[in-house]
Write a protein that holds these residues in place. Structure first.
Motif, short mmCIF file in Angstrom:
data_model
loop_
_atom_site.label_atom_id
_atom_site.label_comp_id
_atom_site.label_asym_id
_atom_site.label_seq_id
_atom_site.Cartn_x
_atom_site.Cartn_y
_atom_site.Cartn_z
N GLU A 1 3.70 -7.05 -11.68
CA GLU A 1 3.71 -6.94 -13.15
C GLU A 1 4.35 -5.65 -13.61
O GLU A 1 5.12 -5.62 -14.57
CB GLU A 1 2.27 -6.98 -13.68
N GLN A 2 4.03 -4.57 -12.88
CA GLN A 2 4.61 -3.27 -13.22
C GLN A 2 6.12 -3.28 -13.00
O GLN A 2 6.87 -2.68 -13.76
CB GLN A 2 3.99 -2.17 -12.37
N ILE A 3 6.55 -3.94 -11.92
CA ILE A 3 7.99 -3.99 -11.65
C ILE A 3 8.70 -4.71 -12.80
O ILE A 3 9.72 -4.24 -13.31
CB ILE A 3 8.26 -4.69 -10.30
N ASP A 4 8.12 -5.83 -13.23
CA ASP A 4 8.69 -6.58 -14.34
C ASP A 4 8.84 -5.68 -15.57
O ASP A 4 9.92 -5.47 -16.11
CB ASP A 4 7.78 -7.79 -14.63
N LYS B 1 8.37 -7.80 -3.14
CA LYS B 1 8.60 -6.82 -4.20
C LYS B 1 10.09 -6.53 -4.37
O LYS B 1 10.59 -6.40 -5.49
CB LYS B 1 7.86 -5.52 -3.87
N ARG B 2 10.79 -6.42 -3.24
CA ARG B 2 12.25 -6.21 -3.33
C ARG B 2 12.90 -7.38 -4.07
O ARG B 2 13.68 -7.19 -5.00
CB ARG B 2 12.87 -6.07 -1.95
N ASP B 3 12.56 -8.60 -3.62
CA ASP B 3 13.15 -9.78 -4.25
C ASP B 3 12.87 -9.79 -5.74
O ASP B 3 13.73 -10.08 -6.56
CB ASP B 3 12.59 -11.06 -3.61
N PHE B 4 11.64 -9.45 -6.07
CA PHE B 4 11.22 -9.47 -7.46
C PHE B 4 12.00 -8.44 -8.27
O PHE B 4 12.46 -8.71 -9.37
CB PHE B 4 9.71 -9.23 -7.55
N MET B 5 12.14 -7.24 -7.70
CA MET B 5 12.89 -6.20 -8.43
C MET B 5 14.34 -6.61 -8.61
O MET B 5 14.92 -6.41 -9.69
CB MET B 5 12.79 -4.85 -7.72
N LEU B 6 14.93 -7.21 -7.57
CA LEU B 6 16.32 -7.65 -7.68
C LEU B 6 16.47 -8.73 -8.77
O LEU B 6 17.40 -8.71 -9.57
CB LEU B 6 16.82 -8.18 -6.33
N ASP C 1 1.10 -3.42 14.98
CA ASP C 1 2.00 -4.56 14.82
C ASP C 1 1.51 -5.49 13.70
O ASP C 1 2.29 -5.95 12.88
CB ASP C 1 2.11 -5.35 16.14
N LYS C 2 0.20 -5.71 13.70
CA LYS C 2 -0.36 -6.56 12.63
C LYS C 2 -0.16 -5.95 11.26
O LYS C 2 0.09 -6.66 10.28
CB LYS C 2 -1.87 -6.77 12.88
N GLN C 3 -0.29 -4.65 11.20
CA GLN C 3 -0.12 -3.95 9.92
C GLN C 3 1.32 -4.12 9.42
O GLN C 3 1.54 -4.41 8.24
CB GLN C 3 -0.47 -2.46 10.13
N VAL C 4 2.27 -3.95 10.32
CA VAL C 4 3.68 -4.13 9.95
C VAL C 4 3.93 -5.57 9.48
O VAL C 4 4.60 -5.81 8.48
CB VAL C 4 4.61 -3.75 11.12
N GLU C 5 3.31 -6.51 10.19
CA GLU C 5 3.44 -7.93 9.80
C GLU C 5 2.87 -8.20 8.40
O GLU C 5 3.27 -9.15 7.74
CB GLU C 5 2.71 -8.83 10.81
N LYS C 6 1.92 -7.38 8.02
CA LYS C 6 1.31 -7.52 6.70
C LYS C 6 2.19 -6.87 5.63
O LYS C 6 2.32 -7.38 4.52
CB LYS C 6 -0.07 -6.84 6.73
N ILE C 7 2.77 -5.73 5.98
CA ILE C 7 3.55 -4.98 4.99
C ILE C 7 4.87 -5.68 4.68
O ILE C 7 5.28 -5.77 3.51
CB ILE C 7 3.84 -3.54 5.51
N VAL C 8 5.56 -6.15 5.73
CA VAL C 8 6.92 -6.64 5.56
C VAL C 8 7.04 -7.74 4.49
O VAL C 8 7.84 -7.61 3.56
CB VAL C 8 7.54 -7.05 6.91
N PRO C 9 6.24 -8.81 4.58
CA PRO C 9 6.39 -9.85 3.54
C PRO C 9 6.02 -9.34 2.15
O PRO C 9 6.62 -9.77 1.15
CB PRO C 9 5.44 -10.96 3.99
N ALA C 10 5.06 -8.41 2.09
CA ALA C 10 4.66 -7.89 0.77
C ALA C 10 5.79 -7.10 0.14
O ALA C 10 6.08 -7.25 -1.06
CB ALA C 10 3.41 -7.01 0.92
N TYR C 11 6.44 -6.26 0.93
CA TYR C 11 7.55 -5.47 0.40
C TYR C 11 8.78 -6.35 0.15
O TYR C 11 9.55 -6.10 -0.78
CB TYR C 11 7.92 -4.31 1.35
N ARG C 12 8.97 -7.36 1.00
CA ARG C 12 10.10 -8.29 0.78
C ARG C 12 9.94 -8.95 -0.60
O ARG C 12 10.89 -9.02 -1.38
CB ARG C 12 10.15 -9.34 1.88
#
Lengths: 400, 400
Positions: free
Chosen positions: B384-387, B305-310, B292-303
Motif C-alpha cells: 500500500e505504501q509503495i502504491d 514488491k519489486r514487481d509492484f513498484m515497477l 536457506d529457509k529465510q532466503v526462500e521466504k524473503i525472495v518471493p516477498a521482495y520479488r
C-alpha cells in the motif's frame, strides 16, 4: 603463496601479528592455567537476567531491535549512560556521548581522527597493547613515559612534550588509562590528574582517557575521571566488557561535542552502527538497575582473587633482588617485574611447558624493548587455579 | 564551541557528514513513505527462531558465547560459511574466510590495508555510498566508470587503467558490486565478469567484490562470484544484514590466505572481534538450515514488491524524455533517472513536503556531481505504501 606486499599501503606495511595473539594461542592449550588474557570471570555473567530481557524485548520490539540503528547509538542506552557518567562525576549532554563497537573501536577512531604518519603520541610505559596496535595502524610514533606508583611521571612527561614542541614535533595527544591501568594495575593520583590537565591546557593538547576498569575498585575512594576536570581537552573511552560481558562488543566514547560529531562520521564509515540488538538489551539491563548490581557482584569477587593472588605471590615467589609486583586497588591485572638480567620472553616457553601462562611485558612497552616484566590477570582463573598457577610460575622463576 | 580542526590528521579533514545521513533523518519523519534506506522488511525477521536459539544457547553455553572470542570469528560460523560459499561456487579453505563486524567493516579494512593518501580506486558510477565514505577516510581518489545494463563498462575501465598506469598512477584496486548493485540494481554479466578478471590479471590489480544482495535473486540463474573465477586477485565481502537481519552487525570477508591473515591483524586493532554472542546465534541458525529457509521466504516477498513498484512506476510516472528506471533482477533497489535538466537534490525538499523520500543519486556518484538520479528502495515499504509513495513521487516530478 603469492606475496601481496606490493598492494599494501605504507601504514599497512607495519601491521604485524601481535605477540599477544600468538601467546594467547598457547595459553588456551588444555591443562594450562592462564593469567594471560584480560577475560572477566564467566561465572559472574548475568545469563539469567540477560535471557529474560531478550525474551521480553523480542516479544515486544523484535522488529525494531533487529533492524539497523543510528550511528550515534540507541538513544535509551545513551540516556542511561549519561546518568551513569553523572554518577562518575562527569555531567555530559547527549551530544557528548555515543556508542562504539567496543572501546577498542574508540582507539581506532581516535587514530583515524588524529594520527598522520609519524605523528607522536605520548603514552605511559608500559601501556595497553591494544592501543599500541591501534595507533601503529596509523604509523604513529609512541613515546612512553615511565609510570610511578601514583601514575605516569608528569614531570618527565612535561619535559618530553616541551622538548618535542621545541623540535617542532608536537604530540597529537596524551594517552592514559587512569584507573587500574592495563597492564600495571597503577592508578593516577588526584595530584597527577590535575597535572595532566594543566599540561594539556598549557600546551594545547588533547588527552585520551581509556577507562575500562574504573568501576572495579576494591578499596579507597575513586578519583574523578579526567573528563570531569576539563570537558574541552579530554576524550573518554569506556566499555561494557569488564562490568557486564565482552560478548556484546559495546562501549562508549565521550568528549567535546564537535569532536564527537566527527567521531560519529568516522564510525559510520567503519561499521554504520554498533549492534542495535545488543544495545537494546544493554539499555534495558541498565534501566532495571542491574548494571549497578552486577558491579556490586563483581567487585568483591575480584577483590578476593586479587588478595588471594597477592598472598600466593608472597608465599611462593623466591626472594630475589629486583623481583617485585604491584598491588593494584582494582581492575584485572597486576604487574610483575623480574630482576633486570632475567628475560620473561625467553621464559615464556618454559612457563607454558610447566602449564602456566602470562603476557610478556614487552608487548606493553611502547618501544617494544623491556623484557623482564609480565602481566598477570587475576579475574579469570578460580582460586584453586590461582594457587596452583602462582606455584608453577614461582618454580619457573626459581629454575632460571 | 572550540574548533578542533587543528588536531585532525590530513585524512580526517576530508571526513564530512554524509548527505545520506542527513537525508535519512528527514525520511524518518512521521507520515513519510520512505524509499530511502536500504532496510530489509522487518516483518520477515525470524524473531521466533532466533529467540528459541538464544534460549537454548544461553542455557547450554552462556558463559562461552558471552565471553571474548577469536579475531577470526567463531569457528562453527566460519565452517557453516564455507559450505554456504561452496554452494555459491567458491571452494575456500578456512583460512580464506573470517568474520567481520558488518560488510561495511570490510570496506574499512580494505581501505586500511591498501589505500594511501591520493591512491586511485576504480569504481562503478554510480557506486555504493558506504564504500565512497570508507575509502574517502583514507583520502582515496575515486575514478568512476559508467555502468551499462550488464554492468560496468569494461572497455572504458581498461582504457582508464591503462592511461593511469602510463601516468604512473596505477589504481590500488577495482571495487564492484556484481549482483543487483547498490544503487542501480544492475548485475554484471558473465562476459564482463570474465573481462574484469582478465583486466585484474593483465594489470596485476586486486578486485574488491562487495556482494550483499547476491542471494536475493528474483529470476534467472546466478552468475558465479568473481572470487570463484580467480582466487588470488579477488577479495569478497558479504553480509547477514539483507538475508537474515541487520541488528547483529555481522558479515564475512573471503580472499587469498595471506591477505586474509593481514586483514585479521588489522581487524584486531579495530574491535578485537565481531560480537561472539551474535556469531554463535547465527552459526546455530545456519546449522539448523534456517538461513536457506529465510532466503526462500524473503525472495518471493521482495520479488512481489519489486514487481509492484515497477507496475506503479509504469502507471503513475509522467511520460517524459529521459525519465527512465532500471528493472533489477534482485536485491533491494532500483535506480531512477530524471531528464538531464531536472535536479533530484533540489526536488528532495518538495518530495519530503509531499511525504515521500528517496536517496539523491548524487550521493552515489564517486565524483559527487550527477544530480538527476535517485535510488528507490522497494524492500522496506509495504505494498500500500509503495502504491501511495510512487503516486506522490510521480506528482512531485510532474510539478517540476
Amino acid at each position: 603463496m603469492t606475496d601481496y606486499d606490493r598492494f599494501y599501503c605504507a601504514n599497512a606495511k607495519g601491521m604485524k601479528e601481535s605477540e599477544l595473539t600468538e601467546l594467547l594461542k598457547f595459553s588456551s592449550k588444555p591443562g594450562i592455567i592462564s593469567f594471560a588474557g584480560g577475560y572477566p570471570a564467566p561465572d559472574l555473567f548475568p545469563i539469567k537476567e540477560v535471557t529474560e530481557i531478550i525474551n521480553e524485548l523480542m516479544a515486544k520490539d523484535g522488529k525494531n531491535i533487529l533492524q539497523y540503528g543510528p550511528t550515534e547509538g540507541f538513544l535509551p542506552l545513551r540516556e542511561e549512560l549519561l546518568k551513569f557518567m553523572k554518577k562518575q562525576g562527569a555531567d555530559l549532554s547527549i551530544d557528548q556521548l555515543f556508542i562504539i563497537t567496543s572501546s577498542q573501536q574508540g582507539l581506532d577512531l581516535v587514530g583515524k581522527l588524529f594520527i598522520g604518519p609519524g605523528d607522536i603520541i605520548m603514552t605511559g610505559k608500559p601501556t595497553y597493547i591494544g592501543a599500541i596496535m591501534a595507533f601503529n595502524c596509523y604509523s604513529a610514533r609512541l613515546r612512553g613515559v615511565e609510570l610511578e606508583d601514583d601514575g605516569i611521571n608528569t614531570v618527565k612527561l612535561e619535559q618530553e612534550i616541551k622538548s618535542l614542541i621545541a623540535g617542532n614535533q608536537k604530540p597529537k595527544f596524551i594517552y592514559v588509562i587512569p584507573d587500574f591501568q592495563n597492564p600495571s594495575g597503577i592508578t593516577i593520583s588526584m595530584e597527577k590528574r590535575k597535572e595532566l590537565i594543566r599540561i594539556a591546557e598549557t600546551y594545547d593538547l588533547l588527552i585520551v582517557e581509556d577507562s575500562p576498569y574504573r568501576q572495579l575498585r576494591f578499596e579507597g575512594d575513586p578519583e574523578p575521571p579526567l573528563i570531569s576536570l576539563n570537558s574541552e581537552k579530554v576524550i573518554s573511552l569506556y566499555t561494557f566488557s569488564k562490568i557486564l560481558l565482552p560478548g556484546f562488543r559495546l562501549g562508549w566514547m565521550a568528549g567535546p561535542e564537535s569532536l564527537i560529531r566527527k567521531a560519529v562520521i568516522a564510525k559510520q564509515a567503519c561499521d554504520i552502527c554498533a549492534p542495535p540488538f545488543n544495545q537494546a538489551i544493554t539499555a534495558e539491563f541498565m534501566k532495571r538497575g542491574l548494571l549497578d548490581k552486577q558491579v556490586e557482584k563483581i567487585v568483591p569477587a575480584y577483590r578476593e582473587k586479587r588478595d588471594f593472588m597477592l598472598t600466593k605471590l608472597a608465599e611462593y615467589m623466591p626472594e630475589m633482588d629486583g623481583l617485585t609486583w604491584t598491588r593494584p586497588k582494582g581492575g584485572l591485572f597486576l604487574w610483575l617485574t623480574l630482576p633486570e638480567n632475567m628475560d620473561a620472553v625467553e621464559m615464556f616457553k618454559e612457563a607454558v611447558e610447566n602449564k602456566v601462562a602470562y603476557v610478556v611485558g614487552q608487548a606493553f612497552d611502547p618501544e617494544g624493548k623491556k623484557r623482564n616484566t609480565m602481566r598477570l590477570n587475576f579475574s579469570f582463573a578460580g582460586l584453586e587455579q590461582i594457587d596452583e598457577g602462582v606455584k608453577r610460575l614461582a618454580q619457573v622463576i626459581k629454575n632460571r
